[in-house]
Scaffold this motif. Structure first.
Motif, PDB file in Angstrom:
ATOM      1  N   TYR A   2       8.844  -0.696  -2.402  1.00 41.23           N
ATOM      2  CA  TYR A   2       8.472  -1.743  -3.341  1.00 41.23           C
ATOM      3  C   TYR A   2       7.866  -1.091  -4.580  1.00 41.23           C
ATOM      4  O   TYR A   2       7.242  -0.031  -4.497  1.00 41.23           O
ATOM      5  CB  TYR A   2       7.432  -2.689  -2.745  1.00 41.23           C
ATOM      6  CG  TYR A   2       7.964  -3.687  -1.743  1.00 41.23           C
ATOM      7  CD1 TYR A   2       8.090  -3.366  -0.392  1.00 41.23           C
ATOM      8  CD2 TYR A   2       8.323  -4.977  -2.143  1.00 41.23           C
ATOM      9  CE1 TYR A   2       8.563  -4.294   0.521  1.00 41.23           C
ATOM     10  CE2 TYR A   2       8.791  -5.911  -1.233  1.00 41.23           C
ATOM     11  CZ  TYR A   2       8.902  -5.564   0.090  1.00 41.23           C
ATOM     12  OH  TYR A   2       9.372  -6.486   0.993  1.00 41.23           O
ATOM     13  N   GLN A  29       5.309  -1.942  -8.012  1.00 39.04           N
ATOM     14  CA  GLN A  29       4.328  -2.865  -8.572  1.00 39.04           C
ATOM     15  C   GLN A  29       3.988  -2.431  -9.992  1.00 39.04           C
ATOM     16  O   GLN A  29       3.354  -1.396 -10.198  1.00 39.04           O
ATOM     17  CB  GLN A  29       3.060  -2.889  -7.720  1.00 39.04           C
ATOM     18  CG  GLN A  29       2.020  -3.881  -8.204  1.00 39.04           C
ATOM     19  CD  GLN A  29       0.761  -3.865  -7.360  1.00 39.04           C
ATOM     20  OE1 GLN A  29       0.384  -2.846  -6.788  1.00 39.04           O
ATOM     21  NE2 GLN A  29       0.096  -5.004  -7.256  1.00 39.04           N
ATOM     22  N   GLU A  35       3.367   1.556  -9.851  1.00 35.83           N
ATOM     23  CA  GLU A  35       2.945   2.081  -8.561  1.00 35.83           C
ATOM     24  C   GLU A  35       4.019   1.739  -7.539  1.00 35.83           C
ATOM     25  O   GLU A  35       4.544   0.620  -7.528  1.00 35.83           O
ATOM     26  CB  GLU A  35       1.598   1.512  -8.129  1.00 35.83           C
ATOM     27  CG  GLU A  35       1.004   2.238  -6.931  1.00 35.83           C
ATOM     28  CD  GLU A  35      -0.509   2.102  -6.836  1.00 35.83           C
ATOM     29  OE1 GLU A  35      -1.072   1.197  -7.463  1.00 35.83           O
ATOM     30  OE2 GLU A  35      -1.116   2.930  -6.115  1.00 35.83           O
ATOM     31  N   PHE A  82       5.302   1.695  -3.494  1.00 38.91           N
ATOM     32  CA  PHE A  82       4.830   1.601  -2.121  1.00 38.91           C
ATOM     33  C   PHE A  82       6.006   1.708  -1.154  1.00 38.91           C
ATOM     34  O   PHE A  82       7.005   0.998  -1.299  1.00 38.91           O
ATOM     35  CB  PHE A  82       4.121   0.266  -1.880  1.00 38.91           C
ATOM     36  CG  PHE A  82       2.828   0.123  -2.631  1.00 38.91           C
ATOM     37  CD1 PHE A  82       2.806  -0.483  -3.876  1.00 38.91           C
ATOM     38  CD2 PHE A  82       1.644   0.591  -2.087  1.00 38.91           C
ATOM     39  CE1 PHE A  82       1.621  -0.629  -4.578  1.00 38.91           C
ATOM     40  CE2 PHE A  82       0.453   0.453  -2.789  1.00 38.91           C
ATOM     41  CZ  PHE A  82       0.440  -0.156  -4.027  1.00 38.91           C
TER      42      PHE A  82
END
Lengths: 115, 113
Positions: free
Chosen positions: A36, A38, A88, A90
């Motif tokens: 993911y 962000q 960011e 993940f």
């Protein structure tokens, strides 16, 4: 219990350079794996996922990831980084639990891009 | 489709106050989740629900409560707010057969002073 490790807290690359973000997981069965992204002040957006089959998976925005069972890794790659990729990232693994799949996330890798 | 929506975007609470974080989805997903995100810690699951009327604890449920009266809504209740609950809260939803793929809302940034 499953766990996800992202060894790099912060990575800085120049625009146009290649990128590889590392992810290692610990899980007993065949993992369902996700990356993911962000962006600042935003929610998480799915980049790509691996359930089974071809170990090299393609995602959105030109990202790809390779599942290597022998190394318990699911590294994210992009051949040429754009300034808009600063965000960011993940890595996550899904575990079935009580009728649903619960995600366990790594702590994230922050990517900075130098123009 | 609006996807997953959360309100409010920001909130400051005093210690001991209570509040409800709202979450709604319009994708007819059965499963819904609440996470908290603290700097450098990734996301931790607070509560989840596999359908209306069914909820269960995640990894960090203490200090929170949830309810799921409809498919669309999954509010998170904070009772007696504490500074340790300062965090960014994300709601997510998924299909029952998604094998873990979840759709996330934009988050609520909560500060408890």
């Amino acid at each position: 219990a499953q766990s996800v490790t992202q060894p790099d807290i912060h990575i800085t690359v120049s625009e146009g350079a290649s990128l590889e973000l590392r992810c290692n997981y610990s899980y007993g069965a065949t993992p369902y794996l996700f990356w993911y992204v962000q962006s600042p002040g935003q929610g998480l957006q799915l980049l790509l996922k691996y359930f089974s089959g071809d170990t090299l998976v393609q995602g959105i925005k030109g990202f790809e990831a390779e599942f290597k069972r022998s190394q318990s890794s699911f590294n994210l790659r992009k051949p040429s980084v754009h300034w808009s990729d600063a965000a960011e990232y993940f890595c996550a693994v899904a575990q079935p639990s009580a009728g649903s799949y619960q995600l366990t996330f790594g702590k994230g890798t922050k990517l900075s891009v130098i123009p | 489709n609006a996807g997953v929506t959360q309100t409010p975007k920001f909130r400051i609470l005093k210690i001991g106050q209570s509040m409800t974080l709202q979450c709604a989805q319009d994708m007819n997903h059965n499963y819904m989740y609440w996470y908290r995100q603290d700097p450098g810690m990734g996301l931790k699951l607070i509560y989840y629900s596999v359908g209306a009327g069914i909820t269960d604890k995640g990894e960090v449920p203490n200090g929170y409560n949830v309810s799921r009266s409809t498919t669309e809504d999954f509010p998170l209740r904070l009772e007696l707010a504490a500074p340790s609950q300062t965090s960014v809260y994300f709601c997510a939803s998924s299909y029952s057969n998604s094998q873990g793929e979840q759709f996330f809302g934009p988050g609520t940034r909560l500060t408890v002073l």
